[in-house]
Design a protein around this motif. Structure first.
Motif, PDB file in Angstrom:
ATOM      1  N   VAL A 153       0.887  -1.327   0.026  1.00 15.81           N
ATOM      2  CA  VAL A 153      -0.156  -0.003  -0.001  1.00 15.81           C
ATOM      3  C   VAL A 153       0.735   1.355   0.003  1.00 15.81           C
ATOM      4  N   PRO A 154       1.945   1.208   0.813  1.00 21.43           N
ATOM      5  CA  PRO A 154       2.675   2.749   0.641  1.00 21.43           C
ATOM      6  C   PRO A 154       3.362   2.980  -0.753  1.00 21.43           C
ATOM      7  N   TYR A 155       3.599   1.800  -1.521  1.00 21.15           N
ATOM      8  CA  TYR A 155       4.250   1.878  -2.654  1.00 21.15           C
ATOM      9  C   TYR A 155       3.148   2.067  -4.197  1.00 21.15           C
ATOM     10  N   VAL A 156       1.927   1.238  -3.786  1.00 22.90           N
ATOM     11  CA  VAL A 156       1.050   0.952  -4.934  1.00 22.90           C
ATOM     12  C   VAL A 156      -0.319   1.411  -4.283  1.00 22.90           C
ATOM     13  N   SER A 157      -1.243   2.322  -4.832  1.00 22.88           N
ATOM     14  CA  SER A 157      -2.327   2.867  -4.385  1.00 22.88           C
ATOM     15  C   SER A 157      -3.288   1.585  -4.717  1.00 22.88           C
ATOM     16  N   ASP A 158      -3.991   1.112  -3.656  1.00 22.99           N
ATOM     17  CA  ASP A 158      -4.924   0.026  -3.947  1.00 22.99           C
ATOM     18  C   ASP A 158      -4.487  -1.061  -5.124  1.00 22.99           C
ATOM     19  N   PRO A 159      -3.397  -2.090  -4.416  1.00 22.35           N
ATOM     20  CA  PRO A 159      -2.874  -3.007  -5.210  1.00 22.35           C
ATOM     21  C   PRO A 159      -3.793  -4.114  -5.622  1.00 22.35           C
ATOM     22  N   ALA A 160      -4.225  -4.419  -6.603  1.00 26.30           N
ATOM     23  CA  ALA A 160      -5.048  -5.618  -7.297  1.00 26.30           C
ATOM     24  C   ALA A 160      -3.973  -6.629  -7.263  1.00 26.30           C
ATOM     25  N   LEU A 161      -3.943  -7.604  -6.386  1.00 32.72           N
ATOM     26  CA  LEU A 161      -2.982  -8.579  -6.371  1.00 32.72           C
ATOM     27  C   LEU A 161      -3.397  -9.986  -6.476  1.00 32.72           C
ATOM     28  N   SER A 162      -2.783 -10.693  -7.522  1.00 39.57           N
ATOM     29  CA  SER A 162      -3.003 -12.305  -7.665  1.00 39.57           C
ATOM     30  C   SER A 162      -1.883 -13.062  -7.005  1.00 39.57           C
ATOM     31  N   VAL A 163      -2.198 -14.081  -6.430  1.00 34.49           N
ATOM     32  CA  VAL A 163      -1.246 -15.296  -5.879  1.00 34.49           C
ATOM     33  C   VAL A 163      -1.526 -16.376  -6.010  1.00 34.49           C
ATOM     34  N   ILE A 164      -0.721 -17.240  -7.050  1.00 36.86           N
ATOM     35  CA  ILE A 164      -1.064 -18.483  -7.441  1.00 36.86           C
ATOM     36  C   ILE A 164      -0.160 -19.262  -7.199  1.00 36.86           C
ATOM     37  N   VAL A 165      -0.371 -20.791  -6.628  1.00 33.82           N
ATOM     38  CA  VAL A 165       0.596 -21.701  -6.266  1.00 33.82           C
ATOM     39  C   VAL A 165       0.765 -22.265  -7.852  1.00 33.82           C
ATOM     40  N   HIS A 166       2.050 -22.042  -8.575  1.00 31.96           N
ATOM     41  CA  HIS A 166       2.317 -22.140  -9.775  1.00 31.96           C
ATOM     42  C   HIS A 166       2.605 -23.844  -9.720  1.00 31.96           C
ATOM     43  N   GLN A 167       3.500 -24.300  -8.787  1.00 34.63           N
ATOM     44  CA  GLN A 167       3.848 -25.670  -8.736  1.00 34.63           C
ATOM     45  C   GLN A 167       3.982 -26.071  -7.327  1.00 34.63           C
ATOM     46  N   VAL A 168       3.373 -27.190  -6.955  1.00 37.38           N
ATOM     47  CA  VAL A 168       3.355 -27.762  -5.615  1.00 37.38           C
ATOM     48  C   VAL A 168       4.510 -28.615  -5.618  1.00 37.38           C
TER      49      VAL A 168
END
Length: 192
Positions: free
Chosen positions: A92-107
């Motif tokens: 948040v201090p660097y990017v206002s309202d960050p739209a983030l996605s986190v995906i487990v690409h490989q287990v």
């Protein structure tokens, strides 16, 4: 004929558990509310409209990842949703309202070990839920010297070891199926 019956039991038992879907859904994505990230897993993290903040990262042996602008973040032992929330709040201090996605690409962190009197002992990475019978199959099955009624499963849980017994002949005959437990990260199956 005996081998054919065993194959039928394996397919039936495996099919019952396959529908539960713990590691991946039909699209291959890992559910964010249940899967705990582990060391060695590969994560894909992207911030919308911020190409420099789109990274594919491996979780290091210390359980951390390093993400631009915010540095080290604990990933192992957390769900995808927990990690996403943490990274978003730190961005948040660097990017206002960050739209983030986190995906487990490989287990890569879901490993079990099958040792002892099996044809191909070793470490196996799990991509879906498997039970003891399926793990023994992955290890090539029992060798001719195995004591089929003395198989043990060792599970470390909260600093304690729990030992489960497994009787191959009972389970393959459709008896005492409760012994055919779903294996968890780090379990060791020992065929004596």
């Amino acid at each position: 004929m005996k081998a054919f019956r065993l194959l039928i039991v394996v397919v039936l038992i495996g099919g019952c558990w396959a529908g539960i879907g713990w590691a991946a859904d039909k699209t291959g994505a890992v559910p964010s509310d249940s899967y705990l990230i582990g060391t060695g897993d590969v994560l894909e993290i992207a911030v919308w409209k911020e190409e420099a903040l789109t990274k594919r990262l491996s979780v290091l042996p210390d359980g951390k990842i390093t993400f631009p602008l915010i540095g080290e973040v604990q990933a192992a032992g957390r769900t995808v949703a927990q990690l996403k929330k943490d990274i978003e709040s730190r961005l948040v201090p660097y990017v206002s309202d960050p739209a983030l996605s986190v995906i487990v690409h490989q287990v890569n962190s879901l490993m079990i070990y099958v040792i002892g009197r099996v044809k191909q002992p070793g470490r196996f990475v799990l991509n879906l839920k498997i039970n003891v019978l399926q793990a023994l199959s992955m290890a090539g099955g029992l060798n001719s010297f195995a004591k089929r009624d003395q198989i043990k499963i060792f599970r470390g849980s909260e600093g304690k070891n729990v030992i489960y017994n497994f009787d191959y002949d009972d389970v393959s005959a459709g008896k005492n199926l409760s012994q055919n437990i779903i294996l968890m990260r780090g379990d060791v199956v020992v065929a004596r």
